[in-house]
Structure formats: structure tokens, C-alpha cells
Design an enzyme around this catalytic site. Sequence first.
Site, PDB file in Angstrom:
ATOM      1  CG  HIS A   1      -1.880   1.237   1.059  1.00  0.00           C
ATOM      2  ND1 HIS A   1      -2.948   1.264   0.191  1.00  0.00           N
ATOM      3  CD2 HIS A   1      -1.822   2.466   1.625  1.00  0.00           C
ATOM      4  CE1 HIS A   1      -3.512   2.457   0.240  1.00  0.00           C
ATOM      5  NE2 HIS A   1      -2.848   3.208   1.108  1.00  0.00           N
TER       6      HIS A   1
ATOM      7  CG  ASP B   1      -0.513   5.746  -0.024  1.00  0.00           C
ATOM      8  OD1 ASP B   1      -1.619   5.715  -0.598  1.00  0.00           O
ATOM      9  OD2 ASP B   1      -0.395   5.664   1.215  1.00  0.00           O
TER      10      ASP B   1
ATOM     11  CG  HIS C   1       0.476  10.968   1.553  1.00  0.00           C
ATOM     12  ND1 HIS C   1       0.306  10.155   0.449  1.00  0.00           N
ATOM     13  CD2 HIS C   1      -0.368  10.478   2.507  1.00  0.00           C
ATOM     14  CE1 HIS C   1      -0.596   9.223   0.724  1.00  0.00           C
ATOM     15  NE2 HIS C   1      -1.018   9.400   1.962  1.00  0.00           N
TER      16      HIS C   1
END
Length: 306
Positions: free
Chosen positions: A238, A242, A265
Amino acid sequence: MIFQRTVQKMVKSTGVGLHSGNKVTLCIMPAPVNTGIVLKRTDLSPAVSIPAKADMVRETTMCTALVNDAGIRISTIEHLFAALAGLGIDNAIIEVDAPEIPIMDGSASPFVFLLQSAGIKEQAAAKKYLKIIKPVRVEDGDKWAELKPFKGFRVDFRIDFDHPEIARSQQHMVMDFSTSAFVKDISRARTFGFMRDIEYLRANNLALGGSMENAVVLDEYRVLNPDGLRYEDEFVKHKILDAFGDLYVAGHAIVGEFSAYKTGHALNNQLVRALLAQQDAWELVSFDKEADVPVSFMVPGALAHV
């Protein structure tokens, strides 16, 4: 010539906003060549469009959010953008009637399905790739992310969580990108969170739409979801998902190697900004023949069978 891509027809879906808990309708539409990806808030009058560019990413707490100069935002774009990147979509108008993209099941898989349902159309313009020609690296404490030259698109990603369930899983993965590898091995990996954090967020009116329907939830010892994990290494996958989405605000598919340790992020976006600012570190290239393309995007007609 390798051509740009958009969707063949409009496709629409409804889901829940992760933070608001409200119903959100998403509409993906074709766009002309060289449009890029543009998001549009249709709940506002007049509607407001925000281009998906690295300098429009102005919030990276728990998600990636585009925010314009007037403070109008569209949050949680990363899973949708991972699907756009994975299927090689260059141009699209994405309408949403809320300040966030619906979370769907917490992965990119529903967005892949939507794009496949819309169909993918090649356009009469050359597809441009962002080729890395010099290494670019950003750091934050012990966390780091780097792009360096590579003939293809390779990801080398390591996470490090002090949690018994995650520690038992593989926390390091190297993959050479292709559409089929993305769809089969990455796109279904869901976001994950810890029960202690979810309780705090809800107390502060955040993550109101979060549930085991759209996330892997862990307590101090184990995964709480009755059906468990989709992949044994779903956590690191995951984080790679992202990163695919976060890197796509560079505006083009990347030819190079992305390496990262404990990045998220914020650092992903810092890396894209640092790359674009260092203009001698990259060049835009296009290819005449499929055999010359170092990044493998499946031909549109074959995508429906992945």
C-alpha cells in the site's frame, strides 16, 4: 509513435468521503491531448478546477490534497492517481461533488475497475515520459526518498513499523513496473491504520468515514478485519501504491528508479518538487516504437482482461 491516453467515455461512481463520512460522487471524463489530469469541484458555484500539479499539493497530513490559491481543496487523491498512473492515463477531467475523493475500499482497485469500464483511448499526440538523468534525493530525519536513472520504472521501498503484525510481514519490496504487475500485485492493497489513532481522529471530527470496509485496522497486536489481509505484504504494497499516486503529480510517467525508506505523502511530494526544480536532473522524452519504451503500459484493448 507511442500515444497519449484518455478514457473513451464518461464513468461515474459514488462512495464515502474518508474524513467527512458523507456520500461523494466521482465522475471521470475524457480530455483533449496535453490537458493532463484536472480535478473539478462541482459542488461549488461556479465550479472550480484544480490542475494536478506538484505545486498544487499543499497538504499532506494523512493524505495528498490539492489546494488552490483561494484555499479550495480536493483531498485523498492518491489512490485514484495511482490507478491513473498504473493504466497510463495522461488526460482526464475528474469531477467530484465534495472536497475529497471517495475512499472506496481503501485501495486503487475500484478506480482501476472504473477506468477499465470507461475504456482507454489513444490520442493523436506523443506520450511524454519524464526521464531521470541525475539522482535527486530528499531526507527528513531517518526517512528518505530518491529518484535516479534507470531504464524502466523500478520501485525499491522499505517500511519499518514497530508492530508485531507488520513486523511479521515483508517490509521491503522491489518491483519493476508494468500495468499487469500494478493491477495484480499492488492495486488491491488497502490503506491501514491503528485503532488508537482512529479513536483520536474521530474525536477531532476526522476519518468519520473510515471503517474496516475501507481500511486494514490494527490494534496493538493484530489485524482486526475479519477477512484478514489481501496480500501477506499488504502494508508495504500500500505504501508503494501511495507513492505511485503521489509521484504522478509530476505530470508524466517516470522513467527511473524510485527508492524510499519510511516515506509518506509529504516526502513523496517534496521529492517531486525537488526533481522538477532541478531541471538538469530530468528530460521529457517520447518514443516512436513500442519496443523502445522502457516502461510497460499494457495496450488499451488488453486492459479489460487484466
